[in-house]
Write an enzyme that holds these catalytic residues in place. Sequence first.
Site, short mmCIF file in Angstrom:
data_model
loop_
_atom_site.label_atom_id
_atom_site.label_comp_id
_atom_site.label_asym_id
_atom_site.label_seq_id
_atom_site.Cartn_x
_atom_site.Cartn_y
_atom_site.Cartn_z
N GLU A 91 18.92 -22.55 -33.73
CA GLU A 91 17.37 -22.80 -33.84
C GLU A 91 16.90 -23.51 -32.47
OE1 GLU A 91 16.81 -24.90 -37.39
OE2 GLU A 91 17.43 -23.31 -38.77
N HIS A 138 21.41 -29.79 -37.96
CA HIS A 138 20.63 -30.09 -36.78
C HIS A 138 21.47 -31.57 -36.15
CE1 HIS A 138 17.95 -30.77 -33.74
NE2 HIS A 138 17.29 -29.58 -33.72
N LYS A 157 7.83 -24.80 -34.51
CA LYS A 157 7.21 -26.16 -34.21
C LYS A 157 6.98 -26.76 -32.87
CE LYS A 157 10.67 -27.63 -37.09
NZ LYS A 157 11.73 -26.43 -36.92
#
Length: 406
Positions: free
Chosen positions: A279, A204, A75
């Site tokens: 990530e 996250h 993304k």
Amino acid sequence: MDAAVLVAPGVKGRKVLSLERHLLDEKEAVAGLMRSIADSGVRSAFYVLDLTRVVALHRRWRRALPYVRPYYAVKCNPEPALLGALAELGAGFDCASRREIEAVLELAVDPGSIVYANPCKPDAHIEYAAQVGVSLTTYDSVEEVAKVKRCHPDCELILRIKGPDNAQAKVDLGTKYGAHADEVVPLLRAAQRAGLRVAGVSFHVGSGGSRTDVYRRAIEAARAAFDAAATLGMPPMRVLDIGGGFMARGSAFKEAAAVINDALAQNFGDLPRVELIGEPGRYFAETAFTLAARVIGKRTRGEVREYWIDDGLYGSLNCVLMDDYVPRPRTLAGRRPGKQQRTYTSTVFGPTCDSLDTVITGYQLPEMSVGEWLVFDDMGAYTKGSGSNFNGFYTSDIETFLAYSS
Ligand code: PLP
């Protein structure tokens, strides 16, 4: 390894321009290349992707977090050459939608190297993941368990837990995603009842922040979730996904890595078989892309200069609104040698007819003419990938030139 990047899928078949980095500092090397691109007759905004920097950042990651495999968050910037280079370097991928999975599979990446890291997914996208063999996805609601069971019953789950509050980050993802501490057991039970395996835990800590203590607290919370699953008699979890939030600039990455390594040793030292993944998005993309936008209009009002450029807040520079990017453009022509250069208080507008589309005001720039260029550094994160086509200015059409210094 370095030469391999040049033949990486996504790079293959595209011209790679040579970056004379050894002669100059990094920014000047890219600017020099941009000048030669502009001189070659290019007439609209373009990016340069510095693949050498991607290779260097990957090397730095491997040194600082040797046990954590990066799964690049597509993304952040889905440029195929970036995806291809990272695939060649051995990264996996965090995909959030069908199109992102397709983009990665088009580069012949193994579906096992993809984590479908979106806790709330449309049915059709999950069915697509099932068809192509992407079988690891995140969840943080009971409803998602039922949906995954229905659309992809062989899928393994990763429980996304809420990261510590991090209002200082550019994007505090905990306000939208992640199970609260008291939701962990009910969510594990829901998966257990549905007969879906929970393979691990993710979090996250927020994107674009400089705090590093948040990683320690998140890793502690993840360990508590591992223990809760064991108490429920679930099969041992095998994955810990420490998410994104890493910054390439300054010392933040080094500091975060030290905290993470210490927290992992303390909380997961007794579980050596647990696979560690991250990530990172911004870390790999932000500093690797530089944007050149062309001056397409000008107005002089006394001592004030107003310029229009061919990219703006509805395009790549949406990051000004969406990602707190602070534009500090400089002219591609650079400082003219000799006499002191006069500057003017300037406004820079984007190309659309909305007055909101104003990139910067009250900024000092030398006098420029239509046809000159402004350069924006660190334009790789949440830029081209999240721009719109408003007014017929197609962000997706902005060309990216690839650069490499051997
Ligand atoms: N993983 C997930 C689930 C995300 O939502 C994001 C960003 O929104 C990322 C990874 C990438 O974060 P960053 O760019 O801060 O590394």
